[in-house]
Every structure is written in structure tokens, then in C-alpha cells.
Design a protein around this motif. Sequence first.
Motif, mmCIF file in Angstrom:
data_model
loop_
_atom_site.group_PDB
_atom_site.id
_atom_site.type_symbol
_atom_site.label_atom_id
_atom_site.label_comp_id
_atom_site.label_asym_id
_atom_site.label_seq_id
_atom_site.Cartn_x
_atom_site.Cartn_y
_atom_site.Cartn_z
ATOM 1 N N PHE A 39 -8.497 20.810 -29.894
ATOM 2 C CA PHE A 39 -9.822 21.380 -29.730
ATOM 3 C C PHE A 39 -10.443 20.943 -28.401
ATOM 4 O O PHE A 39 -10.268 19.802 -27.958
ATOM 5 C CB PHE A 39 -10.747 20.930 -30.858
ATOM 6 N N ILE A 40 -11.183 21.866 -27.805
ATOM 7 C CA ILE A 40 -12.030 21.550 -26.646
ATOM 8 C C ILE A 40 -13.460 21.884 -27.059
ATOM 9 O O ILE A 40 -13.895 23.029 -26.975
ATOM 10 C CB ILE A 40 -11.626 22.364 -25.402
ATOM 11 N N PRO A 41 -14.221 20.895 -27.563
ATOM 12 C CA PRO A 41 -15.588 21.166 -28.033
ATOM 13 C C PRO A 41 -16.560 21.336 -26.862
ATOM 14 O O PRO A 41 -16.452 20.656 -25.834
ATOM 15 C CB PRO A 41 -15.940 19.916 -28.860
ATOM 16 N N VAL A 42 -17.520 22.228 -27.051
ATOM 17 C CA VAL A 42 -18.529 22.456 -26.018
ATOM 18 C C VAL A 42 -19.819 22.933 -26.664
ATOM 19 O O VAL A 42 -19.798 23.663 -27.658
ATOM 20 C CB VAL A 42 -18.025 23.503 -24.987
ATOM 21 N N CYS A 43 -20.947 22.483 -26.116
ATOM 22 C CA CYS A 43 -22.258 23.019 -26.491
ATOM 23 C C CYS A 43 -22.922 23.517 -25.214
ATOM 24 O O CYS A 43 -23.498 22.724 -24.456
ATOM 25 C CB CYS A 43 -23.133 21.967 -27.164
ATOM 26 N N PRO A 44 -22.843 24.803 -24.931
ATOM 27 C CA PRO A 44 -23.399 25.328 -23.679
ATOM 28 C C PRO A 44 -24.882 25.038 -23.507
ATOM 29 O O PRO A 44 -25.341 24.809 -22.376
ATOM 30 C CB PRO A 44 -23.130 26.840 -23.787
ATOM 31 N N GLU A 45 -25.638 25.033 -24.597
ATOM 32 C CA GLU A 45 -27.085 24.820 -24.477
ATOM 33 C C GLU A 45 -27.408 23.400 -24.022
ATOM 34 O O GLU A 45 -28.297 23.182 -23.202
ATOM 35 C CB GLU A 45 -27.763 25.169 -25.805
ATOM 36 N N VAL A 46 -26.680 22.435 -24.565
ATOM 37 C CA VAL A 46 -26.863 21.061 -24.113
ATOM 38 C C VAL A 46 -26.402 20.908 -22.665
ATOM 39 O O VAL A 46 -27.033 20.208 -21.864
ATOM 40 C CB VAL A 46 -26.104 20.079 -25.033
ATOM 41 N N GLU A 47 -25.310 21.573 -22.323
ATOM 42 C CA GLU A 47 -24.744 21.445 -20.982
ATOM 43 C C GLU A 47 -25.662 21.999 -19.895
ATOM 44 O O GLU A 47 -25.554 21.590 -18.732
ATOM 45 C CB GLU A 47 -23.385 22.150 -20.917
ATOM 46 N N ILE A 48 -26.559 22.922 -20.247
ATOM 47 C CA ILE A 48 -27.488 23.422 -19.219
ATOM 48 C C ILE A 48 -28.809 22.657 -19.242
ATOM 49 O O ILE A 48 -29.788 23.080 -18.618
ATOM 50 C CB ILE A 48 -27.743 24.937 -19.365
ATOM 51 N N GLY A 49 -28.842 21.539 -19.946
ATOM 52 C CA GLY A 49 -29.990 20.649 -19.864
ATOM 53 C C GLY A 49 -30.996 20.733 -20.983
ATOM 54 O O GLY A 49 -32.027 20.049 -20.929
ATOM 55 N N LEU A 50 -30.729 21.540 -22.007
ATOM 56 C CA LEU A 50 -31.651 21.601 -23.133
ATOM 57 C C LEU A 50 -31.401 20.413 -24.052
ATOM 58 O O LEU A 50 -30.253 20.014 -24.286
ATOM 59 C CB LEU A 50 -31.461 22.912 -23.902
ATOM 60 N N GLY A 51 -32.449 19.830 -24.563
ATOM 61 C CA GLY A 51 -32.309 18.615 -25.359
ATOM 62 C C GLY A 51 -31.910 18.867 -26.795
ATOM 63 O O GLY A 51 -31.676 19.992 -27.217
ATOM 64 N N VAL A 52 -31.825 17.780 -27.556
ATOM 65 C CA VAL A 52 -31.550 17.825 -28.993
ATOM 66 C C VAL A 52 -32.558 16.901 -29.681
ATOM 67 O O VAL A 52 -32.572 15.707 -29.411
ATOM 68 C CB VAL A 52 -30.124 17.341 -29.317
ATOM 69 N N PRO A 53 -33.400 17.446 -30.545
ATOM 70 C CA PRO A 53 -33.572 18.874 -30.857
ATOM 71 C C PRO A 53 -34.245 19.603 -29.701
ATOM 72 O O PRO A 53 -34.692 18.976 -28.738
ATOM 73 C CB PRO A 53 -34.457 18.857 -32.108
#
Length: 318
Positions: A39-53
Amino acid sequence: MFPKPVIVVSKCLGFDACRYNGQAIYAPFVDSLKAHVDFIPVCPEVEIGLGVPRQPIRMAMVKKVPHLYQPSTERVLTEGMVAFARGFFNTLPAVDGFILKNRSPSCGPSDVKVYEGLSKTAGSKRGAGFFASCAAERFPGVPMEDEGRLKNYELREQFLIRLYSFARFRQARASGRMRDLVAYQSTHKLLLLAWNQTRFRACGKVVANHEKRPVADVFALYNEELKKALATRPRNASMINTLMHAFGWVSDGLSRDEKAYFLESLEEYRDERIPLSALLRLIKGYAVRFEQDYLLSQVLLNPFPLPLVKLSDSGKGR
């Protein structure tokens, strides 16, 4: 021995609590794959600088141009996502498939709300998420599903067959040997016949290489034909014809009752009362019994690891 497919997967599907609400999603099928794939996991939204939550984002069309938009902050995130996707795809190894988060405005391959403008009150239609659309454009023909649709037995089975077919081809291509491509075409004959007879013949012409192309060019051409061959779901009639073709290799040794049982089972498959794997296991049993090496060499009878055969079915997404 099965190769390990390489799959890009949404990180929130059991790899990290990175959804907009700070949660992770447990996806049983994804979890079952972990021992069998890379697997190559990715979260595009986090990667463009959006936080969690984070505040939710939307997929929107503005003058027929797709955009990502965060209504609460009025931020347009399109350029950042394009830049991330381009850079991420450039770093990937050869990829055999994608499993992405359903209905996500970034990752959803389908059934995503696509708003008709940036207004908070804009209406919406259904389409693909932004990152998923970029992936489909960059990797045409590569299997892509969401975890929701993969709860359906038939869709899951077909996804796995395609996934492992591409992984085996990647393995053959890495060898750089023409004999490995010939062997691939030979062992995938029944599978390709079931999926697309026209494309099967096209693949055969590429392998024959009457034009005396360099081996690398032959592999590249075959790759394009293979993606076209497996791009759509096989027609039920085509699969049944292929099963009957396989049955012909062993039927002479069967009793009248055994032949009748197989044909009854075939009708149950036609009526969607039993899965394809049930027929494949039956034919493989006959092939083992009669030492039918041709059939035993066909990957259609054993297309992916047996532990991945799960009979659970949501009944949705057909």
C-alpha cells in the motif's frame, strides 16, 4: 506464488485518523489486503495543508472547470491540489490500482457531490473527486475503486482479478524478456477471452510482433491493449462462453450426472445465485482430477490469493 500489487490507498481507510472530522474509517476489505499488497497511503487534503480536523471542502464546477473550495473560509484550493497531485504521481513506482475514499470531494472516484458553482447554496450533481479525477487522467485503465463499492462481492472479485492481472504484467515487463510476455499471454488466455475477445486478439497480434519491434516497444503496446481489454466489466454471456470453453477440456471424462451438475451450476451463475469463483473452483477441481495442465496454467482459475475470497456482499453497486 502471487506478486504483490502496488495500490495507492486513501490514508483514512485504516492507516491514519486524518478525515475532516479527525476520524479514521475501518474498511475490512482494505484491512484484509495488507498481507497481500504493498500500500501507498495518501491523504491529499492533509498534503495541501489542511489540518485535522478541518472544515469540509467541496468539489465545484465553475464555467466547466473543476475546483476545490472550502465554503467556511472561501479558500479556493485548486492550484494546491493540482501541484500536489502532479508531484505525488511523479514519485510513484509502477502502480497496479487505487482504493480511494468514497464520496470524498478529493478522493471519491464517483458518487461525489459536484456543486454547480462556489455559492454555498449551489445545486449539485454526482461525479468524481478532484484527486481521483487527476489519478484517472494520469493512470488511464488502472483499476480504481472506492471502499464502499468494494463491499459488493462481484465488484470486489472483478477488481481483484484486474489488480493481479496488472501486477503479473508488471512483473513480466520488469524482466524485459519476450518469452515472459508470451507466457503471460498464454496463461491469461481464458481471462482475456472472458473480458474482451476483440482485445484478446489484439493482444495476440502485439505478442506475435510481425513488425519486429524492439521488446520494450512490444511491452508498451501490450500494456495499452491490456488496459483496454480489462477496462470494462465482462459481459455475462462472454464469461459463460469462456466457462463452457474451459469445461470442454474436461467434460469427456465426466459422468452424465457430473455434466448435468456443472450445467445447473452455470445457470445458477447466470441468474446471479452463485459467484464466479464457485464455477472456477469446480472447473479447477476437474482439471486437477484429470491432470489437465493447460487449464491448470490458466490464471482465470486461480486469479488472486484464496484468503481474499470473501462471500460477504452489500448487494449494492452492481
